[in-house]
Design an enzyme around this catalytic site. Structure first.
Site, PDB file in Angstrom:
ATOM      1  N   LYS A  78       0.860  -1.182   0.000  1.00  0.00           N
ATOM      2  CA  LYS A  78       0.000   0.000   0.000  1.00  0.00           C
ATOM      3  C   LYS A  78       0.895   1.229   0.000  1.00  0.00           C
ATOM      4  O   LYS A  78       1.641   1.468   0.953  1.00  0.00           O
ATOM      5  CB  LYS A  78      -0.905  -0.015   1.227  1.00  0.00           C
ATOM      6  N   LYS A  99      -2.028  -1.572  -3.977  1.00  0.00           N
ATOM      7  CA  LYS A  99      -2.892  -0.405  -3.931  1.00  0.00           C
ATOM      8  C   LYS A  99      -2.064   0.869  -3.984  1.00  0.00           C
ATOM      9  O   LYS A  99      -1.102   0.969  -3.239  1.00  0.00           O
ATOM     10  CB  LYS A  99      -3.695  -0.461  -2.627  1.00  0.00           C
TER      11      LYS A  99
END
Ligand code: PBG
Length: 325
Positions: free
Chosen positions: A196, A249
């Protein structure tokens, strides 16, 4: 051999030939639809920066689950906005918290037809908007683990199908796996937000979830967008700690990371087509600068082609309108 013996256009001649040779097919069963549920509201609150997406009251969540199923979607990802925030994120692990109530509602209405996934993080529940406990102006890793584990267990008690930790604390997968196993939730899978990145593409989400940090930024826990090997290290650690699936992500600016994840690990790879990616498409479409449907198909195809098995996307909500027939 080359031209004129070889002609690439031979196999592109008719639609039937092109269909026959098509290599990536978008399937709504591989899309996950995020739902924002806010405590204490009576009507949906539209999110200005995410056209078509609203924060929903609890009373509308069952409907939204059914609407997702009607689009052929199999999974939803829940985010909660509590009525009250504090310095310990208490509302995140309250047995009757907003997400816990939404889980029960969805499981009661949609049963096993719908896979209910819960984002496990604290930023929406913290008065300061960071993803963990703050001491001396810094996010404390180990003290936060306990709260994340409590949150995951409380989701499991409410009947969640999958927990998805997104706080980027070291050891969060291990802490959650251990806590779930100790409470007889050994069959609850973990979808780890492993790679992330600290991204500008989360801007509209932070309006949606009211989770903008009140000071500083998330750079001490989310990853530097420049780094590739570090993403593989994060994923490797999450596998060892017990992750059942890995997530990358954002998606679109990180397709290389998705490809690396797919090549290196044998678990399902999930990509999060985040809020900013969605909002850019919507804004351009509203200006008639692009053809929205073909752009959505092209973006999601690229994410699948890069190697994602599942895609979390706000476009899932009206999948039937843009999916090819
Ligand atoms: C953290 C979380 C965020 C997103 C999903 N989980 C925001 C953040 O890290 O600041 C972003 C999702 C999106 O932009 O669509 N709870």
């Amino acid at each position: 051999m080359s031209f004129p013996t070889i002609r690439m256009r031979r196999l592109r001649k008719t639609q039937a030939l092109r269909d026959m040779l098509n290599q990536i097919t978008l399937n709504p069963a591989h899309l996950i639809y995020p739902i924002f549920v806010e405590e204490g509201i009576k009507k949906p609150v539209p999110i200005a920066s995410m056209p078509g997406i609203s924060r929903l009251p609890l009373s509308m969540v069952a409907n939204e689950g059914n609407a997702a199923l009607a689009q052929g979607i199999k999974g939803v990802l829940l985010f909660g906005i509590p009525a009250k925030k504090d310095e310990e994120g208490t509302a995140a692990y309250a047995p009757n918290g907003i997400v816990q109530q939404a889980i029960r509602t969805l499981k009661n209405t949609c049963g096993d037809e719908l896979v209910v996934i819960g984002d496990v993080c604290l930023c929406e529940y913290m008065s300061h908007g960071h993803c963990g406990i703050i001491q001396n102006g810094e996010v404390q890793n180990d003290a936060t683990l306990e709260l994340l584990a409590k949150t995951a267990v409380s989701y499991a008690e409410a009947g969640i199908d999958i927990v998805a930790p997104s706080a980027m604390m070291d050891g969060q997968i291990f802490a959650i796996r251990e806590a779930l196993d100790e409470t007889e939730h050994e069959n609850t899978p973990i979808m780890a937000y492993s790679a992330k990145y600290a991204s500008g593409f989360y801007g509209p989400f932070r309006d949606a979830a009211d989770s903008t940090p009140k000071f500083g930024n998330r750079h001490s826990y989310q990853m530097n967008p420049s780094n590739h090997k570090e993403a593989l290290h994060e994923m490797e650690l999450d596998i060892v700690e017990g992750a059942d699936m890995l997530m990358v992500k954002p998606a679109l600016a990180y397709l290389d990371i998705i490809t690396a994840a797919k090549a290196n690990f044998n678990v399902p790879i999930v990509a999060y087509n985040v809020s900013g990616e969605y909002s850019m498409v919507k804004a351009a479409a509203q200006n008639n600068w692009i053809d929205e449907k073909s752009i959505i198909r092209e973006i999601l195809t690229s994410i699948k082609r890069a190697g994602a098995d599942l895609i979390i996307t706000y476009h899932a909500k009206d999948a039937k309108t843009w999916l090819p027939p």
